[in-house]
Design a protein around this motif. Structure first.
Motif, PDB file in Angstrom:
ATOM      1  N   GLY A  46       1.394  -1.159  -0.405  1.00  0.00           N
ATOM      2  CA  GLY A  46      -0.200   0.407  -0.590  1.00  0.00           C
ATOM      3  C   GLY A  46       1.193   1.106   0.256  1.00  0.00           C
ATOM      4  O   GLY A  46       1.084   1.605   0.738  1.00  0.00           O
ATOM      5  N   SER A  55       4.579   7.291   3.106  1.00  0.00           N
ATOM      6  CA  SER A  55       5.023   6.362   4.842  1.00  0.00           C
ATOM      7  C   SER A  55       6.387   5.511   4.168  1.00  0.00           C
ATOM      8  O   SER A  55       7.735   5.636   5.069  1.00  0.00           O
ATOM      9  CB  SER A  55       4.237   5.301   4.792  1.00  0.00           C
ATOM     10  OG  SER A  55       3.463   5.030   3.763  1.00  0.00           O
ATOM     11  N   ASP A  90       1.653  -1.158  -4.744  1.00  0.00           N
ATOM     12  CA  ASP A  90       0.163  -0.831  -4.454  1.00  0.00           C
ATOM     13  C   ASP A  90      -0.262  -1.325  -6.583  1.00  0.00           C
ATOM     14  O   ASP A  90       0.618  -1.109  -7.697  1.00  0.00           O
ATOM     15  CB  ASP A  90       0.499   0.820  -5.144  1.00  0.00           C
ATOM     16  CG  ASP A  90      -0.662   1.658  -4.309  1.00  0.00           C
ATOM     17  OD1 ASP A  90      -0.780   1.803  -3.468  1.00  0.00           O
ATOM     18  OD2 ASP A  90      -1.786   1.061  -5.328  1.00  0.00           O
ATOM     19  N   ASP A 137      -0.496  -2.549   4.539  1.00  0.00           N
ATOM     20  CA  ASP A 137      -1.293  -0.594   4.209  1.00  0.00           C
ATOM     21  C   ASP A 137      -2.557  -0.601   3.255  1.00  0.00           C
ATOM     22  O   ASP A 137      -1.982   0.293   2.598  1.00  0.00           O
ATOM     23  CB  ASP A 137      -0.570   0.883   4.723  1.00  0.00           C
ATOM     24  CG  ASP A 137      -0.933   1.542   5.259  1.00  0.00           C
ATOM     25  OD1 ASP A 137      -3.035   1.667   5.578  1.00  0.00           O
ATOM     26  OD2 ASP A 137      -1.222   3.119   5.188  1.00  0.00           O
TER      27      ASP A 137
HETATM   28  C1  LIG Z   1      -3.729   3.473   3.094  1.00  0.00           C
HETATM   29  S1  LIG Z   1      -3.347   3.336   1.216  1.00  0.00           S
HETATM   30  C2  LIG Z   1      -1.683   3.808   1.683  1.00  0.00           C
HETATM   31  C3  LIG Z   1      -0.732   4.966   2.365  1.00  0.00           C
HETATM   32  C4  LIG Z   1       0.588   4.773   2.534  1.00  0.00           C
HETATM   33  N1  LIG Z   1       1.038   3.508   3.554  1.00  0.00           N
HETATM   34  C5  LIG Z   1       0.918   5.797   3.717  1.00  0.00           C
HETATM   35  O1  LIG Z   1       0.581   5.462   4.497  1.00  0.00           O
HETATM   36  O2  LIG Z   1       1.513   6.477   2.987  1.00  0.00           O
HETATM   37  C6  LIG Z   1      -3.438   2.224   1.187  1.00  0.00           C
HETATM   38  C7  LIG Z   1      -3.554   1.836  -0.181  1.00  0.00           C
HETATM   39  O3  LIG Z   1      -3.221   0.304  -0.993  1.00  0.00           O
HETATM   40  C8  LIG Z   1      -3.382   0.187  -1.900  1.00  0.00           C
HETATM   41  N2  LIG Z   1      -4.114  -1.094  -2.134  1.00  0.00           N
HETATM   42  C9  LIG Z   1      -5.298  -1.454  -1.707  1.00  0.00           C
HETATM   43  N3  LIG Z   1      -5.105  -3.132  -2.004  1.00  0.00           N
HETATM   44  C10 LIG Z   1      -4.233  -4.067  -2.547  1.00  0.00           C
HETATM   45  C11 LIG Z   1      -3.603  -4.684  -3.144  1.00  0.00           C
HETATM   46  N4  LIG Z   1      -4.615  -6.182  -2.419  1.00  0.00           N
HETATM   47  N5  LIG Z   1      -2.021  -5.259  -3.718  1.00  0.00           N
HETATM   48  C12 LIG Z   1      -1.680  -3.770  -4.274  1.00  0.00           C
HETATM   49  N6  LIG Z   1      -1.950  -2.203  -3.490  1.00  0.00           N
HETATM   50  C13 LIG Z   1      -3.312  -2.163  -2.742  1.00  0.00           C
HETATM   51  C14 LIG Z   1      -4.365   1.030  -2.521  1.00  0.00           C
HETATM   52  O4  LIG Z   1      -4.243   1.036  -4.320  1.00  0.00           O
HETATM   53  C15 LIG Z   1      -4.484   1.844  -1.454  1.00  0.00           C
HETATM   54  O5  LIG Z   1      -3.396   3.439  -2.345  1.00  0.00           O
END
Ligand SMILES: C[S@@+](CC[C@H](N)C(=O)[O-])C[C@H]1O[C@@H](n2cnc3c(N)ncnc32)[C@H](O)[C@@H]1O
Length: 221
Positions: free
Chosen positions: A69, A75, A93, A139
């Motif tokens: 994520g 992050s 992502d 995340d």
């Molecule tokens: C809450 S954001 C991440 C925030 C980041 N970690 C930060 O704090 O800067 C969640 C991200 O997870 C990605 N995501 C959700 N499910 C996913 C998956 N199964 N595989 C890859 N990416 C995923 C989404 O596209 C989104 O951009």
């Protein structure tokens, strides 16, 4: 994109206010990125989790991080900055637009050499990765945490730390299933299964921290 649970903190507002406003703030371009993410409603880790991560990295001194994520790369950039030039972050992502922003932000911060972005679903990418990572930060989609757990544990160094974000559903995760809105039922059930599994696994030592919407912190015995 908003994280509605960020507005439903599980701790008192005055405590939250202190953790977000009165603790050490990020300065420079990373601080600007944090501010912009909040202004734009991008669901990045809240500031109380930022200071927790800084403290954890200062204690553990990891050199390898795996993140599931990336979003706009906030992050991932924080982790790279905490580790210094030798530290390496691999971040996954599946959302191309987010990754585009992440690439731009990481380049602007001059962290391209430290951060590798992997495009695709973590369900497909995690099984292809090889151990080990000192820190793994999950995340992403909460309903998938349970499915991703075995790969995360396989990839985690024996003395590593696995952190799983947003596991409390604004404090409703332990409410009776009958009271949960239909659209949240699957996540509610999967998060409960995750918590039960982690805390009944005798090979793990874990705790649940009320940072943001809850951080599940797991180590191997
Ligand atoms: C809450 S954001 C991440 C925030 C980041 N970690 C930060 O704090 O800067 C969640 C991200 O997870 C990605 N995501 C959700 N499910 C996913 C998956 N199964 N595989 C890859 N990416 C995923 C989404 O596209 C989104 O951009």
């Amino acid at each position: 994109m908003h994280n509605e649970m960020m507005r439903r903190p599980v701790i008192k507002p005055a405590v939250l206010n202190f953790l977000r406003e009165q603790t050490t703030q990020l300065t420079g371009p990373l601080g600007e990125l944090e501010k912009k993410a909040h202004q734009d409603g991008v669901p990045v880790i809240p500031h109380e989790t930022v200071t927790f991560m800084q403290t954890l990295f200062n204690l553990q001194k990891p050199q390898t991080v795996l993140e599931v994520g990336t979003a706009i790369g906030f992050s991932a950039s924080l982790f790279a900055t905490c580790m210094g030039p030798k530290g390496r972050v691999t971040s996954i992502d599946r959302y191309p637009l987010m990754l585009e922003h992440a690439h731009e932000n990481i380049a602007q911060l001059g962290l391209e050499d430290q951060i590798t972005l992997l495009a695709g679903d973590a369900a497909d990418i995690l099984p292809t990765l090889t151990p080990s990572y000192a820190v793994i930060f999950m995340d992403s989609a909460k309903a998938k945490y349970l499915d991703f757990l075995p790969d995360c544990l396989r990839l985690l160094a024996d003395d590593g730390v696995l952190l799983i974000d947003d596991v409390l559903q604004g404090g409703t995760v332990f409410d009776d299933d009958a009271t949960i809105a239909h659209k949240n039922k699957a996540i509610h059930r999967k998060l409960n299964l995750l918590l039960t599994q982690v805390f009944s696994d005798t090979t793990l030592v874990a705790t649940l921290l009320p940072l943001g919407d809850g951080v599940l912190m797991i180590t191997k015995k």
